[in-house]
Enzyme design. Sequence first.
Site, PDB file in Angstrom:
ATOM      1  N   ASP A  94       0.863  -1.164   0.000  1.00  0.00           N
ATOM      2  CA  ASP A  94       0.000   0.000   0.000  1.00  0.00           C
ATOM      3  C   ASP A  94       0.911   1.229   0.000  1.00  0.00           C
ATOM      4  OD1 ASP A  94      -2.968   1.010   1.919  1.00  0.00           O
ATOM      5  OD2 ASP A  94      -2.118   1.680   0.014  1.00  0.00           O
ATOM      6  N   ASP A 268      -7.904  -7.524   0.909  1.00  0.00           N
ATOM      7  CA  ASP A 268      -6.951  -7.623   2.026  1.00  0.00           C
ATOM      8  C   ASP A 268      -7.648  -7.124   3.288  1.00  0.00           C
ATOM      9  OD1 ASP A 268      -6.512  -4.516   1.495  1.00  0.00           O
ATOM     10  OD2 ASP A 268      -5.596  -5.034   3.430  1.00  0.00           O
ATOM     11  N   CYS A 306     -12.413 -28.062  10.154  1.00  0.00           N
ATOM     12  CA  CYS A 306     -11.182 -27.494   9.595  1.00  0.00           C
ATOM     13  C   CYS A 306     -10.050 -28.508   9.707  1.00  0.00           C
ATOM     14  CB  CYS A 306     -10.809 -26.232  10.373  1.00  0.00           C
ATOM     15  SG  CYS A 306      -9.293 -25.448   9.787  1.00  0.00           S
ATOM     16  N   CYS A 308      -6.777 -27.661   9.374  1.00  0.00           N
ATOM     17  CA  CYS A 308      -5.504 -26.920   9.459  1.00  0.00           C
ATOM     18  C   CYS A 308      -4.643 -27.482  10.587  1.00  0.00           C
ATOM     19  CB  CYS A 308      -5.760 -25.428   9.663  1.00  0.00           C
ATOM     20  SG  CYS A 308      -6.026 -24.915  11.369  1.00  0.00           S
ATOM     21  N   CYS A 311      -6.161 -27.085  14.104  1.00  0.00           N
ATOM     22  CA  CYS A 311      -7.346 -27.901  14.388  1.00  0.00           C
ATOM     23  C   CYS A 311      -7.040 -29.386  14.408  1.00  0.00           C
ATOM     24  CB  CYS A 311      -8.446 -27.589  13.371  1.00  0.00           C
ATOM     25  SG  CYS A 311      -8.998 -25.881  13.518  1.00  0.00           S
ATOM     26  N   HIS A 337      -4.950 -20.560  12.121  1.00  0.00           N
ATOM     27  CA  HIS A 337      -6.296 -21.029  11.783  1.00  0.00           C
ATOM     28  C   HIS A 337      -7.102 -19.955  11.037  1.00  0.00           C
ATOM     29  CE1 HIS A 337     -10.336 -22.608  11.881  1.00  0.00           C
ATOM     30  NE2 HIS A 337     -10.692 -21.407  12.329  1.00  0.00           N
TER      31      HIS A 337
HETATM   32  C1  LIG Z   1      -5.660  -0.065   3.354  1.00  0.00           C
HETATM   33  C2  LIG Z   1      -6.888   0.714   2.932  1.00  0.00           C
HETATM   34  C3  LIG Z   1      -8.129   0.381   3.448  1.00  0.00           C
HETATM   35  C4  LIG Z   1      -9.250   1.110   3.087  1.00  0.00           C
HETATM   36  C5  LIG Z   1      -9.172   2.171   2.189  1.00  0.00           C
HETATM   37  C6  LIG Z   1      -7.914   2.529   1.652  1.00  0.00           C
HETATM   38  C7  LIG Z   1      -7.748   3.632   0.724  1.00  0.00           C
HETATM   39  O1  LIG Z   1      -8.723   4.335   0.329  1.00  0.00           O
HETATM   40  N1  LIG Z   1      -6.513   3.922   0.261  1.00  0.00           N
HETATM   41  C8  LIG Z   1      -5.436   3.206   0.643  1.00  0.00           C
HETATM   42  N2  LIG Z   1      -4.215   3.553   0.123  1.00  0.00           N
HETATM   43  N3  LIG Z   1      -5.514   2.155   1.498  1.00  0.00           N
HETATM   44  C9  LIG Z   1      -6.750   1.798   2.011  1.00  0.00           C
HETATM   45 ZN   LIG Z   2      -8.297 -24.711  11.687  1.00  0.00          ZN
END
Ligand SMILES: Cc1cccc2c(=O)nc(N)[nH]c12
Ligand SMILES: [Zn+2]
Length: 374
Positions: A94, A268, A306, A308, A311, A337
């Site tokens: 990021d 993410d 699960c 893993c 578990c 987990h």
């Molecule tokens: C990590 C994250 C979560 C949520 C929103 C954003 C975003 O608008 N811009 C960046 N660079 N990162 C974000």
């Molecule tokens: Zn597990």
Amino acid sequence: MAAITYEHIKTCKQSGARLGRVHTPHGIIETPTFMPVGTQATVKTMSPEELKQMNAQIILSNTYHLFLRPGHEIIGEAGGLHKFMNWDRPILTDSGGFQVFSLSDMRKITEEGVHFRSHLNGDKKFLSPEVAMEVQNALGSDIMMAFDECPPYPAEYEYVKKSLERTTRWAERCLKSHARPNDQGLFAIVQGGMHEDLRRQSAADLTSMDFPGYAIGGLSVGESKQLMYEVLDYTVPLLPQGKPRYLMGVGSPDALLEGSIRGIDMFDCVLPTRIARNGTTMTSQGRLVVRNAQYARDFGPLDPECDCYTCRNYSRAYLRHLIKADETFGLRLTTYHNLHFLLELMRKVREAIMEDRLLDFRDEFFAQYGLYDN
Ligand SMILES: Cc1cccc2c(=O)nc(N)[nH]c12
Ligand SMILES: [Zn+2]
């Protein structure tokens, strides 16, 4: 040869979700995919070998944190982030803008960039499109994010509009200052808050500049899930079919399903690793807070469905004991987990898309596992 290319495999006939592959210099990512977050060059408490065991295809790291400590110069001298952290699969970083706003105070945002004080020691620091690109080029991540502002939520319409227009100008400056376009892909980040016209404006500006991939930012910032899905409904179709779409900061099981159904390829979220550290786990019967007293004599597995490492080898009673005793091994087992659970969920999502039954899978998941509150 572009550093990042998207290969469309198929679209689910039932849901419109898509199966794809993102080709990167460090390997291929099957999408839709969940990306474990390794903010400070480590996915907290996990080794690269354990991440590979659970089939993590790509992990995240962060410009803001690594810029402050140990400094991108050191990582550059080490040969880049892959070598520094011994991870030979894809890495996405990021760009730091979001973290400046969520972590540091005494900040001042100008056209040039953002002046702020380090949350570590109060030192005066400056991040800009050019600095964010210099840092990410030094880190050598396969996918870099453009330097953007994620507007606070809620925010005035005029502020969101001015902010997205500056984010667009910053994206252009990122493109111009990208030193390694053949080795590292640069994704733009669509902003515009919860306003359809502003999302359209941001998407139109950024897709006219031809980035190899597009992220949707400015969501998962406190709005309701329903509002997030509404924004996705009109924003995802604005993005090019032939490029990856990344929804930033989203990772609860229900949001991963609903986002995949709406055509998102990459997700993410720190949720699975963060809640693991206080003994909260995601299991096939919903959230389970294994530190609770009710599990003191529960000698069964954390999640009976699960397979893993955690578990297969340890009981809820043992996990509760470790967490209560503040034993690091307990955090490792709950983290292992939770990550495995989400990575496994995304494998099942990809399987359901292949078999044109993702809506059925979502309904089964919610019926059997319960709705997650976050
Ligand atoms: C990590 C994250 C979560 C949520 C929103 C954003 C975003 O608008 N811009 C960046 N660079 N990162 C974000
Ligand atoms: Zn597990």
